[in-house]
Design a protein around this motif. Sequence first.
Motif, PDB file in Angstrom:
ATOM      1  N   ARG A  30       4.668  12.209   6.539  1.00 54.12           N
ATOM      2  CA  ARG A  30       4.185  11.927   5.187  1.00 54.12           C
ATOM      3  C   ARG A  30       5.333  12.006   4.180  1.00 54.12           C
ATOM      4  O   ARG A  30       5.483  11.171   3.298  1.00 54.12           O
ATOM      5  CB  ARG A  30       3.102  12.963   4.891  1.00 54.12           C
ATOM      6  CG  ARG A  30       2.451  12.842   3.569  1.00 54.12           C
ATOM      7  CD  ARG A  30       1.413  13.944   3.453  1.00 54.12           C
ATOM      8  NE  ARG A  30       1.091  14.151   2.060  1.00 54.12           N
ATOM      9  CZ  ARG A  30       0.727  15.307   1.538  1.00 54.12           C
ATOM     10  NH1 ARG A  30       0.632  16.378   2.295  1.00 54.12           N
ATOM     11  NH2 ARG A  30       0.448  15.408   0.272  1.00 54.12           N
ATOM     12  N   LEU A  33       7.586   8.970   4.481  1.00 56.45           N
ATOM     13  CA  LEU A  33       6.960   7.811   3.850  1.00 56.45           C
ATOM     14  C   LEU A  33       7.094   7.906   2.328  1.00 56.45           C
ATOM     15  O   LEU A  33       7.414   6.933   1.646  1.00 56.45           O
ATOM     16  CB  LEU A  33       5.479   7.807   4.240  1.00 56.45           C
ATOM     17  CG  LEU A  33       4.804   6.471   4.435  1.00 56.45           C
ATOM     18  CD1 LEU A  33       5.570   5.636   5.437  1.00 56.45           C
ATOM     19  CD2 LEU A  33       3.376   6.697   4.948  1.00 56.45           C
ATOM     20  N   ALA A  34       6.874   9.127   1.823  1.00 59.84           N
ATOM     21  CA  ALA A  34       6.977   9.347   0.373  1.00 59.84           C
ATOM     22  C   ALA A  34       8.412   9.066  -0.087  1.00 59.84           C
ATOM     23  O   ALA A  34       8.644   8.418  -1.095  1.00 59.84           O
ATOM     24  CB  ALA A  34       6.578  10.775   0.028  1.00 59.84           C
ATOM     25  N   ILE A  37       9.146   5.415  -0.399  1.00 59.70           N
ATOM     26  CA  ILE A  37       8.609   4.838  -1.639  1.00 59.70           C
ATOM     27  C   ILE A  37       9.487   5.248  -2.819  1.00 59.70           C
ATOM     28  O   ILE A  37       9.850   4.437  -3.658  1.00 59.70           O
ATOM     29  CB  ILE A  37       7.143   5.295  -1.862  1.00 59.70           C
ATOM     30  CG1 ILE A  37       6.254   4.733  -0.764  1.00 59.70           C
ATOM     31  CG2 ILE A  37       6.643   4.858  -3.228  1.00 59.70           C
ATOM     32  CD1 ILE A  37       4.817   5.221  -0.822  1.00 59.70           C
ATOM     33  N   GLN A 141       5.809   0.614  -3.837  1.00 58.69           N
ATOM     34  CA  GLN A 141       5.573   0.300  -2.415  1.00 58.69           C
ATOM     35  C   GLN A 141       6.138  -1.066  -2.069  1.00 58.69           C
ATOM     36  O   GLN A 141       6.493  -1.322  -0.933  1.00 58.69           O
ATOM     37  CB  GLN A 141       4.084   0.259  -2.142  1.00 58.69           C
ATOM     38  CG  GLN A 141       3.411   1.586  -2.213  1.00 58.69           C
ATOM     39  CD  GLN A 141       1.950   1.381  -1.917  1.00 58.69           C
ATOM     40  OE1 GLN A 141       1.511   1.453  -0.793  1.00 58.69           O
ATOM     41  NE2 GLN A 141       1.199   1.076  -2.958  1.00 58.69           N
ATOM     42  N   THR A 200       0.676   8.834   0.235  1.00 58.72           N
ATOM     43  CA  THR A 200       0.963   8.749   1.660  1.00 58.72           C
ATOM     44  C   THR A 200       0.063   9.688   2.456  1.00 58.72           C
ATOM     45  O   THR A 200       0.118   9.710   3.673  1.00 58.72           O
ATOM     46  CB  THR A 200       2.446   9.079   1.939  1.00 58.72           C
ATOM     47  OG1 THR A 200       2.759  10.306   1.276  1.00 58.72           O
ATOM     48  CG2 THR A 200       3.351   7.992   1.420  1.00 58.72           C
ATOM     49  N   ASP A 201      -0.763  10.440   1.772  1.00 53.39           N
ATOM     50  CA  ASP A 201      -1.698  11.332   2.437  1.00 53.39           C
ATOM     51  C   ASP A 201      -2.831  10.526   3.058  1.00 53.39           C
ATOM     52  O   ASP A 201      -3.351  10.851   4.089  1.00 53.39           O
ATOM     53  CB  ASP A 201      -2.277  12.307   1.400  1.00 53.39           C
ATOM     54  CG  ASP A 201      -2.824  13.543   2.078  1.00 53.39           C
ATOM     55  OD1 ASP A 201      -2.478  13.774   3.243  1.00 53.39           O
ATOM     56  OD2 ASP A 201      -3.584  14.267   1.416  1.00 53.39           O
ATOM     57  N   LYS A 204      -1.921   3.851   3.497  1.00 52.14           N
ATOM     58  CA  LYS A 204      -1.119   3.198   2.444  1.00 52.14           C
ATOM     59  C   LYS A 204      -1.997   2.216   1.703  1.00 52.14           C
ATOM     60  O   LYS A 204      -2.844   1.548   2.298  1.00 52.14           O
ATOM     61  CB  LYS A 204       0.061   2.463   3.072  1.00 52.14           C
ATOM     62  CG  LYS A 204       1.282   3.330   3.208  1.00 52.14           C
ATOM     63  CD  LYS A 204       2.476   2.486   3.547  1.00 52.14           C
ATOM     64  CE  LYS A 204       3.668   2.906   2.729  1.00 52.14           C
ATOM     65  NZ  LYS A 204       4.773   1.977   2.828  1.00 52.14           N
TER      66      LYS A 204
END
Length: 283
Positions: A30, A33-34, A37, A141, A200-201, A204
Motif C-alpha cells: 500500500r 502504491l501511495a 502516486i 494517478q 490505495t487502501d 484504485k
Amino acid sequence: MSGCADANRACILAGAERKTTRTFAAQRGRQNLALEILSNIRIVLIHTTHPGNIGAAARAMKTMGLAQLRLVTPKYFPHAEATARAAGAANVLDNAQVYTTFAQAVADCSLVLGVSARSRTIAWPQWDARAAGRHSVNAAQHAQVALVFGSERVGLSNDDIDRCHGLVQIPANPEYASLNLAAAVQVLAYELRMAALEMTDVEKAAEPESIPANAQDLERFYEHLRQTLVYVGFLDPENPRQLMRRVRRLFNRALPDTMELNILRGILAAVDAKNVKSRIPHT
Ligand code: SAH
C-alpha cells in the motif's frame, strides 16, 4: 493436557505471525502504491526569500514521501542554510529543479493548485487542504500535479493565480492565518500522504474519463484565444479589463482534455481564416 495447550498456543502464535507478516506485506504494498502516486506531485515554491525555508520544505516533503521540489527564482539557492534545515532530506534539495518562470515550472502539469492564505477579489475555485489532498491524489494517478506556494513576503500574485486551476487554503485561525512557508508545505504534504494512503487502501479509483490538458497547451490556447478576440474586436488591448482573467477562470474550471482543447483551437483557427478571407479585397 498442558502439551495440548502448548501446541494450541504455538499454533495460535504461528497463525498470528503469519497474519502479521501478511499485514506488513499489505502495508508495504500500500505504501509503495501511495509513493508511486505521490511521485507525480510537484511542490513549487515561488520567489522564496529565506533559504532556510527551502530546506525545511524539503524536509517536510521527504517525511511525507514527496520528492519533486521545483523552485522558481529563489533568492538564494543553493545555500548552506537550506542544506542545514533539510537535515536528512538533502537528496530532495540536490534534485530540486530551478526555473526562471512559473509557466516553465508547471508546463508538464495537468492540475495546478495555488496554495494561498488570502482570499481573492475574483472568486476562484477553492479547496481546503484536506479536499485539495484528495483532489490532487486523484488526479496524480494519471497525470502530473503541482502545488504552488508563494513567497514569504507577498504570497502568490494575481498573475500566478491566473495560471492555477484553483486555490487551496489551510483553514487556520482567521485572526492570524499566515503559516510559515515550510509549515504550510508540511500541512499539505501530510494531507497528500493521508489521501494517497486512503486511496490505495481500497481498489484504485476507476480511470477518469479524460486526462486534463497540461498547462503549456492551455497557455497556448489562451494566447490563441486572446489574439482572436483582439482580431475580431471583442478584446481591446488598450483596455482589456478582467476579460482574459474571467475567461481563464471559466476554462480552468472545466479542466478541458487535449481533444477538447484541439476542438477549441480548431474553432479559433476557423474564425481566424474567415477573418483573413473577409479582409482580402474582392476582385
Ligand atoms: N504574506 C503572505 C503570506 C506568505 S506565507 C501573504 O500575504 O500572502 C508563504 C506561503 O505559505 C503562502 O504564499 C502560501 O503558499 C503558504 N501559506 C501560509 N499560510 C497559509 C494558509 N493559511 N493557507 C494556505 N497557504 C498558506
